[in-house]
Write an enzyme that holds these catalytic residues in place. Structure first.
Site, PDB file in Angstrom:
ATOM      1  N   SER A 134      -9.750   1.397   2.986  1.00 40.94           N
ATOM      2  CA  SER A 134      -8.881   2.156   2.117  1.00 40.94           C
ATOM      3  C   SER A 134      -7.812   1.331   1.415  1.00 40.94           C
ATOM      4  O   SER A 134      -7.229   1.791   0.435  1.00 40.94           O
ATOM      5  CB  SER A 134      -8.190   3.256   2.926  1.00 40.94           C
ATOM      6  OG  SER A 134      -7.323   2.694   3.880  1.00 40.94           O
TER       7      SER A 134
ATOM      8  N   LYS B 120       0.853  -1.197   0.000  1.00 38.25           N
ATOM      9  CA  LYS B 120       0.000   0.000   0.000  1.00 38.25           C
ATOM     10  C   LYS B 120       0.887   1.245   0.000  1.00 38.25           C
ATOM     11  O   LYS B 120       1.920   1.276   0.684  1.00 38.25           O
ATOM     12  CB  LYS B 120      -0.888  -0.033   1.249  1.00 38.25           C
ATOM     13  CG  LYS B 120      -1.946   1.054   1.314  1.00 38.25           C
ATOM     14  CD  LYS B 120      -2.819   0.840   2.559  1.00 38.25           C
ATOM     15  CE  LYS B 120      -3.950   1.845   2.659  1.00 38.25           C
ATOM     16  NZ  LYS B 120      -4.799   1.601   3.847  1.00 38.25           N
TER      17      LYS B 120
ATOM     18  N   SER C  20      -9.846  -0.812   7.318  1.00 40.25           N
ATOM     19  CA  SER C  20      -9.272  -0.614   5.982  1.00 40.25           C
ATOM     20  C   SER C  20      -8.540  -1.809   5.377  1.00 40.25           C
ATOM     21  O   SER C  20      -8.202  -1.784   4.202  1.00 40.25           O
ATOM     22  CB  SER C  20      -8.317   0.582   5.992  1.00 40.25           C
ATOM     23  OG  SER C  20      -9.047   1.778   5.891  1.00 40.25           O
TER      24      SER C  20
END
Lengths: 90, 465
Positions: B146, B71, B170
């Site tokens: 996310s 990420k 997330s």
């Protein structure tokens, strides 16, 4: 609850355009009304203290990061320094 | 499409060699990325340099040549670190996060940085300042957020494993939406050094994978005390289960606004567990109804403070103005997206003078009450099972109302507030073939027991359909 959005903008150092301010006020008032639901819960007798992060000893660790890296990442620099407006007034 | 695990890559590497395997890997990544917009950057040069390096090593390592996607809020030395934001558009990380060092020590190869909601704020990836990642299961739907890019990277078979970060859900929510395993570990059990801060008392890095075995291997490698994160801890590695496993579930009439298929399948599954002889008991929690509200106050308060560092002075975007204050304002106004601004405002509001007691302090007291409630529940149960999400994946632009979007984290936020480990496991699919996950929560520090329980019981009793 009515919110003073201009005060929040000032504190956050974010400026909204006049048009988007209207949408933001609506959204923020809804969000604040929603989070306010927590008022319905009666507080148990809890002694709330802010959690403190354990601190390490104040010893300088040798950094392997080269000066170049910082200069390249900065918005404005010369060969040695990051160039900024005067942040702390004399 | 069969889902690939680390073992599949090991075999391929053994049979074809590293180079030819990586030709395939980057071909797949390119193709999937064209279809689903998964990566903010594909790091081919970096990967091949690292491959040269690991080939010279004497010891191969537990993740030898295994490709991993990261990420874009986790620092990898020499690679971009945008956090999905314009404010960090050209930022290059000067160092690697502890998790990256630990993965690379074991031979893992980082192949790209994945898309995300800006500063990890969002549940659909629509808050990325760059583009929307699509759900590989059906491209008309969001992948969740996310960590939507990281979940899509695994779900599309681009990589067997990825790292995301979880503050309120997330990692787990996108895992639920993409039919993958997503793990939020005990708070502090993975170092946050090199993870860009959103809400420091809640943030943790977590793996996403196609199998619980792979989750366990990666967790084993990246977890543990780190001198550079003073909140990091070591946890108990014993994963053996009690003879009689006791399972808690949420009382039937206390779940509202949930998809009917998820609701029915959830209670059916609880029944199945009871029929198999596990001790089952219900949990009736009033506090769960207020967890999200408390979470949004606490997380936004911390965010408003953490994100004050983006001011245009030392790094990132700078928009000049007539004086210093104007420069701050222009930079932040231009650099942050709408959701980030909303959260900064909410946080600034709840910490501001006159409101602190009513919002931040009250939410923090509620957080303590939620922790206590879990503590008491874990005297009765070893594990608590809930759905991961109240719904199946939704379509793009379907949720314009921010509060509706926040409700996506209804089930995941309570264990976040209580610092507890929880994993989303693939569970069911609806008639449109869209997935939804099951969440298993265990007591503080019992991460290995949690993974063992999922491996030995949940996956085998049909929790993994």
């Amino acid at each position: 609850m009515k919110i003073d959005i201009k005060r929040l903008e000032k504190l956050s150092k974010i400026e909204l355009e006049d048009k988007e301010r209207i949408t933001f006020i609506k959204e923020m008032e809804k969000i604040i009304q929603w989070v306010e639901e927590i008022e319905k819960v009666s507080e148990e007798n809890i002694n709330f203290k802010l959690g403190l992060t354990p601190l390490r000893d104040d010893i300088i660790d040798k950094s392997e990061i080269k000066r170049d890296f910082f200069l390249k990442n900065s918005p404005k620099s010369d060969d040695e320094f990051i160039i900024v407006d005067e942040v702390i007034k004399k | 499409m069969s889902l690939k695990t680390i073992e599949d890559y090991r075999k391929e590497i053994e049979e074809k060699g590293v180079e030819s395997t990586y030709e395939n890997i980057f071909k797949t990544i390119k193709e999937k990325n064209e279809n689903y917009n998964i990566f903010l950057s594909i790091e081919k040069d970096y990967a091949y340099k690292r491959i040269d390096e690991i080939k010279k090593r004497d010891k191969k390592g537990r993740l030898y040549a295994i490709p991993i996607a990261i990420k874009d809020n986790i620092a990898v030395k020499g690679l971009q670190l945008t956090c999905g934001s314009k404010i960090l558009k050209d930022f290059v990380s000067p160092y690697s996060a502890t998790v990256i060092e630990r993965l690379e020590e074991e031979g893992a190869i980082i192949v790209g940085k994945t898309n995300m909601d800006e500063f990890a704020m969002g549940s659909s990836n629509e808050n990325s300042a760059y583009f929307n990642t699509k759900n590989p299961i059906n491209a008309e739907y969001v992948p969740g957020g996310s960590s939507g890019g990281s979940a899509a990277a695994v779900s599309s078979n681009s990589v067997p494993i990825s790292l995301g970060s979880d503050t309120g859900g997330s990692v787990r929510q996108p895992a639920s939406f993409t039919n993958t395993f997503g793990f939020r570990p005990t708070y502090g059990s993975i170092s946050r050094y090199g993870l860009v801060a959103f809400a420091s008392s809640l943030d943790i890095i977590g793996p996403i994978a196609n199998s619980i075995k792979d989750i366990k291997l990666v967790y084993d490698i990246i977890s543990g005390k780190d001198e550079r994160d003073s909140t990091s801890i070591d946890i108990e590695k014993n994963g053996s289960l009690e003879k009689k496993v006791r399972i808690g579930f949420i009382k039937q009439d206390s779940i509202k606004d949930i998809d009917k298929d998820i609701y029915d399948s959830y209670y059916k599954f609880i029944n199945e567990l009871e029929n198999l002889g596990y001790e089952i008991g219900e949990i009736d929690s009033e506090l769960w109804n207020y967890s999200l509200n408390s979470y949004y106050i606490i997380a936004s308060s911390e965010a408003s403070s953490n994100l004050s560092r983006f001011d245009g002075v030392r790094y990132g975007l700078r928009n000049e103005g007539d004086d210093l204050n104007e420069m701050y304002v222009y930079t932040r106004t231009k650099g942050f997206g709408r959701e980030v601004k909303r959260r900064i405002f909410l946080g600034t509001f709840s910490l501001s003078s006159g409101y602190y007691d009513k919002y931040y302090k009250k939410a923090s007291v509620l957080r303590e009450m939620i922790k206590n409630e879990f503590h008491n529940n874990f005297k009765r149960f070893d594990f608590i099972i809930t759905p991961t999400t109240p719904e199946f994946p939704f379509k793009f632009n379907q949720k314009q109302d921010p509060i509706k979007m926040y409700l996506s984290d209804w089930f995941t936020v309570p264990s976040s507030l209580a610092n507890l480990p929880s994993i989303s496991v693939p569970f069911i699919k609806n008639e449109k073939n869209l997935p939804a996950g099951l969440q298993i929560i265990s007591n503080y520090g019992k991460d290995y027991k949690l993974m063992e329980f999922i491996d030995k019981i949940i996956v085998k009793t049909g929790g993994n359909k």
